[in-house]
Design a protein around this motif. Structure first.
Motif, short mmCIF file in Angstrom:
data_model
loop_
_atom_site.label_atom_id
_atom_site.label_comp_id
_atom_site.label_asym_id
_atom_site.label_seq_id
_atom_site.Cartn_x
_atom_site.Cartn_y
_atom_site.Cartn_z
N ARG A 122 0.81 -1.22 0.00
CA ARG A 122 0.00 0.00 0.00
C ARG A 122 0.84 1.27 0.00
N SER A 123 2.10 1.12 -0.36
CA SER A 123 2.98 2.28 -0.51
C SER A 123 4.08 1.90 -1.48
N PHE A 124 4.76 2.93 -2.00
CA PHE A 124 5.88 2.65 -2.90
C PHE A 124 6.95 1.85 -2.16
N ALA A 125 7.21 2.21 -0.91
CA ALA A 125 8.21 1.49 -0.13
C ALA A 125 7.82 0.03 0.03
N ALA A 126 6.51 -0.22 0.18
CA ALA A 126 6.03 -1.59 0.35
C ALA A 126 6.20 -2.41 -0.92
N VAL A 127 6.11 -1.76 -2.08
CA VAL A 127 6.34 -2.48 -3.34
C VAL A 127 7.78 -3.00 -3.35
N GLY A 189 -3.36 6.93 -4.09
CA GLY A 189 -3.39 8.20 -3.37
C GLY A 189 -1.98 8.73 -3.14
N GLU A 190 -1.04 7.85 -2.87
CA GLU A 190 0.36 8.27 -2.71
C GLU A 190 0.92 8.78 -4.03
N MET A 191 0.53 8.14 -5.11
CA MET A 191 0.94 8.59 -6.44
C MET A 191 0.44 10.00 -6.71
N ILE A 192 -0.83 10.25 -6.39
CA ILE A 192 -1.40 11.58 -6.60
C ILE A 192 -0.62 12.63 -5.81
N ARG A 193 -0.32 12.34 -4.56
CA ARG A 193 0.41 13.29 -3.72
C ARG A 193 1.81 13.55 -4.26
N LEU A 194 2.49 12.49 -4.69
CA LEU A 194 3.85 12.65 -5.21
C LEU A 194 3.87 13.63 -6.38
N THR A 273 3.46 6.45 -12.64
CA THR A 273 3.56 7.69 -11.86
C THR A 273 4.17 8.81 -12.69
N ARG A 274 5.17 8.48 -13.48
CA ARG A 274 5.77 9.49 -14.36
C ARG A 274 4.71 10.03 -15.33
N LEU A 275 3.88 9.14 -15.88
CA LEU A 275 2.83 9.57 -16.80
C LEU A 275 1.79 10.42 -16.07
N PHE A 276 1.44 10.00 -14.86
CA PHE A 276 0.47 10.75 -14.04
C PHE A 276 0.98 12.17 -13.80
#
Length: 287
Positions: A122-127, A189-194, A273-276
């Motif tokens: 549920r987070s980039f770190a978790a991936v 949601g983390e992607m949106i914030r980033l 994320t880069r595309l977003f």
């Protein structure tokens, strides 16, 4: 000396492997996994990312990446497993999806004594952490750890690039009927914030809440991003063209994002994320 080394090799290969899954349960194998069943498309991608794609003997529907995954036998869908087929394939490690797989069927697999490793990053770190844990269980640390670090470094680079970006009110549509989005606790949601986005539904309680068209109109997002059924299906965005009062519609900030790049918790989220972020930059330029 050479003979002693040769005798030691089987012992090294058979070294027990342990990792703690996302339910807090430690899963231990007597030796690195050789026959892996991945019970979600995301799990399939993650096993490949961990360097163990050649060990995958079972997948579920829509496991289409990498292309080699399409050749692996399917054991149903992530919501309904073909248990008989799965057992015939004799996996020595099963990668389950915490909230996506049928809890009763997964419990049955555990009761049968099969090693089940449950994941839900549920987070980039978790991936990154998930890739490392899967690599540990498969004995493919060299490749898996390198991929996890590559992903983490890429995300860190994007975070630095967009740290000072002006906020853009965003609605991300995860499904069409019923209309659904994500809150701030979701990985998207983390992607949106980033990317400097402000999730207009971020404070809702549910991870993937259902909403109404009226709620979207009232929220008046500056950008609307959506995937669709398939990688090239953009029809979900056409509905919003009927609402010219929404800022996103008025400025033509209706953007398609291939769903597999953002809705699967895998290293391809770096590309998504880069595309977003690029789409939100377009929205900023249209102010």
């Amino acid at each position: 000396m050479c003979g002693a080394l040769w005798l030691a090799l089987p012992l090294a290969v058979a070294e027990p492997r342990c990792a703690t899954d996302d339910l807090g349960q430690e899963v231990c194998l007597d030796a690195p996994a050789q026959r892996i069943a991945a019970l979600s498309p995301g799990a399939t991608e993650l096993v490949w990312s961990a360097g163990a794609g050649d060990r995958v003997v079972a997948v579920v529907a829509y496991s289409d990446y990498p292309p080699e995954a399409r050749q692996v036998p399917s054991v149903g869908s992530h919501t309904r497993l073909d248990m008989e087929r799965l057992l015939q394939l004799a996996p020595d490690l099963i990668i389950a999806w915490v909230t996506g797989n049928p809890s009763g069927q997964v419990a049955t697999l555990r009761q049968m004594g099969l090693p089940v490793f449950a994941i839900e990053p549920r987070s980039f770190a978790a991936v990154s952490h998930t890739i490392k844990r899967l690599a540990t269980l498969a004995g493919t640390e060299a490749e898996g750890f390198a991929e996890a670090e590559r992903f983490a470094a890429g995300i860190a680079g994007l975070q630095a690039e967009f740290a000072a970006a002006d906020p853009v009110p965003v609605f991300y549509q995860v499904w069409d009927a019923p209309l659904m989005t994500v809150n701030n606790d979701h990985l998207i949601g983390e992607m949106i914030r980033l990317c400097g986005g402000d999730n207009v539904f971020g404070e809702l309680d549910r991870l993937v809440p259902r909403i109404s068209v009226e709620a979207v109109v009232a929220a008046n997002p500056e950008a609307i991003l959506a995937g669709g059924m398939g990688e090239e299906n953009r029809h979900w965005l056409t509905r919003w063209q009927a609402f010219p009062g929404i800022t996103a519609t008025a400025r033509d900030n209706l953007f398609f994002i291939p769903p597999s790049l953002v809705q699967r918790p895998t290293p391809r989220m770096l590309q998504g994320t880069r595309l977003f972020c690029e789409k939100l930059e377009i929205a900023r330029a249209r102010r």
